[in-house]
Design a protein around this motif. Structure first.
Motif, PDB file in Angstrom:
ATOM      1  N   GLY A   1       0.730  -1.197   0.087  1.00 10.82           N
ATOM      2  CA  GLY A   1       0.101   0.038   0.125  1.00 10.82           C
ATOM      3  C   GLY A   1       0.874   1.191   0.105  1.00 10.82           C
ATOM      4  O   GLY A   1       2.142   1.207  -0.338  1.00 10.82           O
ATOM      5  N   VAL A   2       0.347   2.463   0.595  1.00  7.88           N
ATOM      6  CA  VAL A   2       1.093   3.511   0.541  1.00  7.88           C
ATOM      7  C   VAL A   2       2.075   3.474   1.367  1.00  7.88           C
ATOM      8  O   VAL A   2       2.093   2.827   2.730  1.00  7.88           O
ATOM      9  CB  VAL A   2       0.145   4.689   1.082  1.00  7.88           C
ATOM     10  N   ALA A   3       3.713   3.596   1.134  1.00 10.97           N
ATOM     11  CA  ALA A   3       4.706   3.299   1.777  1.00 10.97           C
ATOM     12  C   ALA A   3       5.845   4.076   1.288  1.00 10.97           C
ATOM     13  O   ALA A   3       5.943   4.520   0.166  1.00 10.97           O
ATOM     14  CB  ALA A   3       5.090   1.856   1.776  1.00 10.97           C
ATOM     15  N   PRO A   4       6.947   4.305   2.098  1.00 14.95           N
ATOM     16  CA  PRO A   4       8.148   4.946   1.541  1.00 14.95           C
ATOM     17  C   PRO A   4       8.663   3.774   0.563  1.00 14.95           C
ATOM     18  O   PRO A   4       8.660   2.639   0.657  1.00 14.95           O
ATOM     19  CB  PRO A   4       8.990   4.731   2.787  1.00 14.95           C
ATOM     20  N   TYR A   5       9.290   4.729  -0.493  1.00 14.88           N
ATOM     21  CA  TYR A   5       9.646   3.993  -1.821  1.00 14.88           C
ATOM     22  C   TYR A   5      11.026   3.822  -1.729  1.00 14.88           C
ATOM     23  O   TYR A   5      11.706   2.988  -2.305  1.00 14.88           O
ATOM     24  CB  TYR A   5       9.074   4.427  -2.977  1.00 14.88           C
ATOM     25  N   HIS A   6      11.724   5.107  -1.781  1.00 14.89           N
ATOM     26  CA  HIS A   6      13.112   5.226  -1.675  1.00 14.89           C
ATOM     27  C   HIS A   6      13.622   6.431  -1.081  1.00 14.89           C
ATOM     28  O   HIS A   6      12.879   7.283  -0.557  1.00 14.89           O
ATOM     29  CB  HIS A   6      13.451   5.493  -3.019  1.00 14.89           C
ATOM     30  N   VAL A   7      15.208   6.507  -0.752  1.00  7.68           N
ATOM     31  CA  VAL A   7      15.643   7.658  -0.260  1.00  7.68           C
ATOM     32  C   VAL A   7      16.736   8.138  -1.409  1.00  7.68           C
ATOM     33  O   VAL A   7      17.370   7.165  -1.963  1.00  7.68           O
ATOM     34  CB  VAL A   7      16.632   7.334   0.936  1.00  7.68           C
ATOM     35  N   CYS A   8      16.539   9.338  -1.617  1.00 10.93           N
ATOM     36  CA  CYS A   8      17.551   9.995  -2.667  1.00 10.93           C
ATOM     37  C   CYS A   8      18.484  11.093  -2.075  1.00 10.93           C
ATOM     38  O   CYS A   8      18.265  11.587  -1.076  1.00 10.93           O
ATOM     39  CB  CYS A   8      16.357  11.012  -3.533  1.00 10.93           C
ATOM     40  N   TYR A   9      19.738  10.778  -2.739  1.00  7.13           N
ATOM     41  CA  TYR A   9      20.760  11.580  -2.312  1.00  7.13           C
ATOM     42  C   TYR A   9      21.405  12.223  -3.397  1.00  7.13           C
ATOM     43  O   TYR A   9      21.145  11.837  -4.558  1.00  7.13           O
ATOM     44  CB  TYR A   9      22.025  10.748  -1.920  1.00  7.13           C
ATOM     45  N   GLU A  10      21.725  13.484  -3.380  1.00 10.39           N
ATOM     46  CA  GLU A  10      22.350  14.399  -4.227  1.00 10.39           C
ATOM     47  C   GLU A  10      23.592  14.167  -4.263  1.00 10.39           C
ATOM     48  O   GLU A  10      24.432  14.046  -3.177  1.00 10.39           O
ATOM     49  CB  GLU A  10      21.987  15.769  -4.051  1.00 10.39           C
ATOM     50  N   THR A  11      24.438  14.493  -5.690  1.00 11.07           N
ATOM     51  CA  THR A  11      25.896  14.154  -5.711  1.00 11.07           C
ATOM     52  C   THR A  11      26.441  15.052  -6.613  1.00 11.07           C
ATOM     53  O   THR A  11      25.682  15.553  -7.622  1.00 11.07           O
ATOM     54  CB  THR A  11      26.576  12.776  -5.873  1.00 11.07           C
ATOM     55  N   HIS A  12      27.688  15.556  -6.718  1.00 11.65           N
ATOM     56  CA  HIS A  12      28.076  16.615  -7.668  1.00 11.65           C
ATOM     57  C   HIS A  12      28.850  15.715  -8.694  1.00 11.65           C
ATOM     58  O   HIS A  12      29.214  16.277  -9.721  1.00 11.65           O
ATOM     59  CB  HIS A  12      29.297  17.525  -7.051  1.00 11.65           C
ATOM     60  N   ASN A  13      28.933  14.339  -8.609  1.00  7.88           N
ATOM     61  CA  ASN A  13      29.683  13.640  -9.563  1.00  7.88           C
ATOM     62  C   ASN A  13      28.950  12.349  -9.590  1.00  7.88           C
ATOM     63  O   ASN A  13      29.268  11.373  -8.911  1.00  7.88           O
ATOM     64  CB  ASN A  13      31.046  13.355  -9.265  1.00  7.88           C
TER      65      ASN A  13
ATOM     66  N   PHE B   1      19.859  -0.508  -5.733  1.00  3.27           N
ATOM     67  CA  PHE B   1      19.292  -1.410  -4.791  1.00  3.27           C
ATOM     68  C   PHE B   1      20.220  -2.174  -4.139  1.00  3.27           C
ATOM     69  O   PHE B   1      21.186  -2.856  -4.780  1.00  3.27           O
ATOM     70  CB  PHE B   1      18.195  -2.199  -5.177  1.00  3.27           C
ATOM     71  N   ARG B   2      20.230  -2.329  -2.894  1.00  2.00           N
ATOM     72  CA  ARG B   2      20.982  -3.225  -2.208  1.00  2.00           C
ATOM     73  C   ARG B   2      20.107  -3.948  -0.944  1.00  2.00           C
ATOM     74  O   ARG B   2      19.814  -3.282  -0.170  1.00  2.00           O
ATOM     75  CB  ARG B   2      22.277  -2.549  -1.412  1.00  2.00           C
ATOM     76  N   LYS B   3      20.146  -5.126  -0.862  1.00  6.01           N
ATOM     77  CA  LYS B   3      19.320  -5.862   0.077  1.00  6.01           C
ATOM     78  C   LYS B   3      19.874  -5.415   1.473  1.00  6.01           C
ATOM     79  O   LYS B   3      21.211  -5.355   1.778  1.00  6.01           O
ATOM     80  CB  LYS B   3      19.592  -7.294   0.123  1.00  6.01           C
ATOM     81  N   GLY B   4      18.944  -5.141   2.527  1.00  4.95           N
ATOM     82  CA  GLY B   4      19.697  -4.563   3.736  1.00  4.95           C
ATOM     83  C   GLY B   4      19.702  -3.152   3.974  1.00  4.95           C
ATOM     84  O   GLY B   4      19.676  -2.396   4.862  1.00  4.95           O
ATOM     85  N   VAL B   5      19.603  -2.514   2.544  1.00  7.89           N
ATOM     86  CA  VAL B   5      19.502  -0.884   2.730  1.00  7.89           C
ATOM     87  C   VAL B   5      18.169  -0.566   1.812  1.00  7.89           C
ATOM     88  O   VAL B   5      17.417   0.419   2.247  1.00  7.89           O
ATOM     89  CB  VAL B   5      20.779  -0.221   1.577  1.00  7.89           C
ATOM     90  N   GLY B   6      17.891  -1.163   0.720  1.00  5.09           N
ATOM     91  CA  GLY B   6      16.649  -0.872   0.005  1.00  5.09           C
ATOM     92  C   GLY B   6      16.833   0.046  -1.415  1.00  5.09           C
ATOM     93  O   GLY B   6      18.232   0.061  -1.794  1.00  5.09           O
ATOM     94  N   LEU B   7      16.022   0.536  -1.808  1.00  4.67           N
ATOM     95  CA  LEU B   7      16.008   1.278  -3.108  1.00  4.67           C
ATOM     96  C   LEU B   7      16.598   2.701  -2.737  1.00  4.67           C
ATOM     97  O   LEU B   7      16.065   3.177  -1.779  1.00  4.67           O
ATOM     98  CB  LEU B   7      14.683   1.533  -3.738  1.00  4.67           C
ATOM     99  N   ILE B   8      17.766   3.214  -3.429  1.00  2.00           N
ATOM    100  CA  ILE B   8      17.924   4.581  -3.368  1.00  2.00           C
ATOM    101  C   ILE B   8      18.066   5.139  -4.648  1.00  2.00           C
ATOM    102  O   ILE B   8      18.259   4.545  -5.599  1.00  2.00           O
ATOM    103  CB  ILE B   8      19.525   4.936  -2.587  1.00  2.00           C
ATOM    104  N   GLU B   9      17.949   6.482  -4.719  1.00  3.84           N
ATOM    105  CA  GLU B   9      17.965   7.259  -6.012  1.00  3.84           C
ATOM    106  C   GLU B   9      19.189   8.297  -5.505  1.00  3.84           C
ATOM    107  O   GLU B   9      19.505   8.818  -4.740  1.00  3.84           O
ATOM    108  CB  GLU B   9      16.724   8.303  -6.244  1.00  3.84           C
ATOM    109  N   VAL B  10      19.909   8.412  -6.973  1.00  2.38           N
ATOM    110  CA  VAL B  10      21.188   9.530  -6.911  1.00  2.38           C
ATOM    111  C   VAL B  10      20.904  10.255  -7.880  1.00  2.38           C
ATOM    112  O   VAL B  10      20.472   9.965  -9.116  1.00  2.38           O
ATOM    113  CB  VAL B  10      22.366   8.816  -7.075  1.00  2.38           C
ATOM    114  N   VAL B  11      20.867  11.684  -7.742  1.00  3.36           N
ATOM    115  CA  VAL B  11      20.617  12.759  -8.326  1.00  3.36           C
ATOM    116  C   VAL B  11      21.613  13.639  -8.637  1.00  3.36           C
ATOM    117  O   VAL B  11      22.351  14.034  -7.589  1.00  3.36           O
ATOM    118  CB  VAL B  11      19.111  13.526  -7.977  1.00  3.36           C
ATOM    119  N   GLU B  12      22.001  13.988  -9.761  1.00  9.01           N
ATOM    120  CA  GLU B  12      23.285  14.847  -9.823  1.00  9.01           C
ATOM    121  C   GLU B  12      22.851  16.361  -9.488  1.00  9.01           C
ATOM    122  O   GLU B  12      21.790  16.720  -9.792  1.00  9.01           O
ATOM    123  CB  GLU B  12      23.704  14.937 -11.125  1.00  9.01           C
ATOM    124  N   ALA B  13      23.865  17.182  -8.706  1.00 12.93           N
ATOM    125  CA  ALA B  13      23.342  18.557  -8.413  1.00 12.93           C
ATOM    126  C   ALA B  13      23.346  19.540  -9.500  1.00 12.93           C
ATOM    127  O   ALA B  13      23.740  19.174 -10.589  1.00 12.93           O
ATOM    128  CB  ALA B  13      24.725  18.903  -7.365  1.00 12.93           C
TER     129      ALA B  13
END
Length: 136
Positions: A75-87, A122-134
């Motif tokens: 159902g409605v739930a956290p899906y991912h955590v996003c981090y920003e990077t310069h590279n 994705f990594r088991k034990g961490v889950g789905l992450i998104e990385v976005v360029e700055a």
């Protein structure tokens, strides 16, 4: 390497943007315009509030949308955590090789974030992450 990754937002899968957005607006969040991202097959709305993490609501556009899987099981739930990077390329390389993440999408422009490129891992034990360029 991880010093370069800065928290950007938490993504929450939802059935419809309007229903979930209404709750967060009552909590004092200010919504962005709703954007359809045909590359990711999702409808997106960012919500911001001073001194708290930004939230991204993600609703499916159709049955092919990747958020359907989490909606069907949780159902409605956290899906991912996003981090920003310069590279972006370096961040993806380190996350894959040193942190053993599996890259589940190639870098692609995200229309809801000024066409900055994003990639999912994705990594088991961490889950789905998104990385976005700055932003440049």
């Amino acid at each position: 390497m991880f010093a370069d990754l800065k928290f950007h937002h938490i993504g929450i899968a939802c059935f419809t943007i309007d229903e979930s957005k209404a709750f967060y607006e009552q909590m004092g969040y200010k919504p962005s315009d709703v954007t359809d991202d045909p590359i990711q097959d999702i409808r997106i709305c960012f919500l911001e509030k001073d001194d708290v993490p930004m939230i991204e609501l993600l609703a499916p556009i159709d049955e092919k949308s990747p958020v359907n899987r989490i909606l069907e099981t949780q159902g409605v739930a956290p899906y991912h955590v996003c981090y920003e990077t310069h590279n972006l390329e370096n961040a993806l390389k380190v996350l894959r090789k040193e942190q053993k993440f599996v890259q589940v999408s190639k870098p692609a422009p995200a229309c809801a974030i000024d066409n900055r490129r994003v990639a999912f891992l994705f990594r088991k034990g961490v889950g789905l992450i998104e990385v976005v360029e700055a932003a440049a």
